[in-house]
Design a protein around this motif. Sequence first.
Motif, mmCIF file in Angstrom:
data_model
loop_
_atom_site.group_PDB
_atom_site.id
_atom_site.type_symbol
_atom_site.label_atom_id
_atom_site.label_comp_id
_atom_site.label_asym_id
_atom_site.label_seq_id
_atom_site.Cartn_x
_atom_site.Cartn_y
_atom_site.Cartn_z
ATOM 1 N N ALA A 41 -4.174 6.900 -4.022
ATOM 2 C CA ALA A 41 -3.241 6.982 -5.145
ATOM 3 C C ALA A 41 -2.222 8.104 -4.940
ATOM 4 O O ALA A 41 -1.026 7.935 -5.239
ATOM 5 C CB ALA A 41 -4.011 7.188 -6.443
ATOM 6 N N SER A 71 1.535 1.636 -9.672
ATOM 7 C CA SER A 71 0.287 1.297 -8.992
ATOM 8 C C SER A 71 -0.576 2.538 -8.783
ATOM 9 O O SER A 71 -1.805 2.479 -8.918
ATOM 10 C CB SER A 71 0.583 0.612 -7.653
ATOM 11 N N TYR A 128 -4.197 2.879 -10.417
ATOM 12 C CA TYR A 128 -5.312 2.958 -9.467
ATOM 13 C C TYR A 128 -6.205 4.168 -9.737
ATOM 14 O O TYR A 128 -7.307 4.256 -9.187
ATOM 15 C CB TYR A 128 -4.751 3.010 -8.041
ATOM 16 N N THR A 129 -5.723 5.099 -10.554
ATOM 17 C CA THR A 129 -6.549 6.267 -10.909
ATOM 18 C C THR A 129 -7.058 6.177 -12.344
ATOM 19 O O THR A 129 -7.461 7.185 -12.935
ATOM 20 C CB THR A 129 -5.742 7.576 -10.743
ATOM 21 N N ASP A 148 -7.097 -2.372 -12.617
ATOM 22 C CA ASP A 148 -7.126 -2.780 -11.205
ATOM 23 C C ASP A 148 -6.128 -3.901 -10.947
ATOM 24 O O ASP A 148 -5.443 -3.919 -9.904
ATOM 25 C CB ASP A 148 -8.531 -3.255 -10.818
ATOM 26 N N VAL A 195 -10.359 6.843 -3.229
ATOM 27 C CA VAL A 195 -9.368 6.165 -4.071
ATOM 28 C C VAL A 195 -8.289 7.137 -4.544
ATOM 29 O O VAL A 195 -7.103 6.784 -4.608
ATOM 30 C CB VAL A 195 -10.076 5.494 -5.269
ATOM 31 N N THR A 215 -6.770 -5.940 -4.065
ATOM 32 C CA THR A 215 -7.106 -5.179 -5.270
ATOM 33 C C THR A 215 -7.033 -6.068 -6.502
ATOM 34 O O THR A 215 -7.896 -5.991 -7.391
ATOM 35 C CB THR A 215 -6.167 -3.971 -5.423
ATOM 36 N N ALA A 246 -2.637 -2.416 -10.906
ATOM 37 C CA ALA A 246 -2.416 -1.663 -9.672
ATOM 38 C C ALA A 246 -2.142 -2.590 -8.502
ATOM 39 O O ALA A 246 -1.213 -2.363 -7.714
ATOM 40 C CB ALA A 246 -3.636 -0.787 -9.369
ATOM 41 N N GLY A 247 -2.943 -3.643 -8.380
ATOM 42 C CA GLY A 247 -2.769 -4.580 -7.270
ATOM 43 C C GLY A 247 -1.440 -5.313 -7.330
ATOM 44 O O GLY A 247 -0.721 -5.411 -6.320
#
Length: 277
Positions: free
Chosen positions: A221, A5, A9-10, A47, A217, A110, A50-51
């Motif tokens: 992360a 994640s 997320y990055t 995204d 963000v 997310t 990540a979520g």
Amino acid sequence: MLLLSAVAYTAWVLEVVLSTGLDPVQAYISELAAEDQPLGGLFRATDLVAGLAVLAAAVTALVAGARSAARRTARADGARAGTGPVGGVGPWLPWAVTGWAALALFGVATAADSRLPLSCAPTSDEMCAARETAGLVPATHTAHAVTSSLAMVGALTGLIALTVAARRYGWWPPVRRFGPWLLAGELLATGWSLAAIAAFEAGHGTWSLGAGQRLQVLLVALWLAVLARSVARFEGPAAVHGGTGRHAGQCTGRHPERHVEHDAAQGQAGAEGWESR
């Protein structure tokens, strides 16, 4: 899952090497995933990953924690004051439960964000900004604002609660060490982002909105990566209380029955469950 994640997320850092047509200092991160952007599909997919990854990690932690607490309560006979089952589950450590539940909210929001993209990029497209101001954009713009806000509330709450849990219960040395610094930076970045959004919506420029959001963000992360390292590093008997903290030395030794006595006395029964990967 937590590390996955953090990496997903990055994904926005790809704009350094990919041509997006957006100014990273001024543009919302969400604009990268807008429907009219050439790489929108890529950023919506990251995204979503990540979520779902952080949601899976959080739910696993909560379920494992409940089962572990129930087992330990059963071994302690559930007879001591303050250690009996609560709703069929043993003692819960409130900061840990709050933190993992908040990360679950972050994951859900997310993932929802990725399914409710902006239709256009308001910071770089004047027509888009005008339509947004006039309320002529799709309802997904409003829905996206709601899910983005929920995601950040979940991330902030999780960061605060699990950092407090690490320090209060003697868990996860990396989180105890770096968590407060990351939290301070996150609060500053969040304040910057909120002020910049307010300025943009009032027609006073962007105030480097994109830079503030990207810092916000990035810090989330980094904290997820620190948490991932912590829970992966402390496994086995030494991880019963979250690692090598102040109670960990009492979890093993020549008298395992004292382990149960200590759990009952200190209310640390559910800690093993928070060691989710």
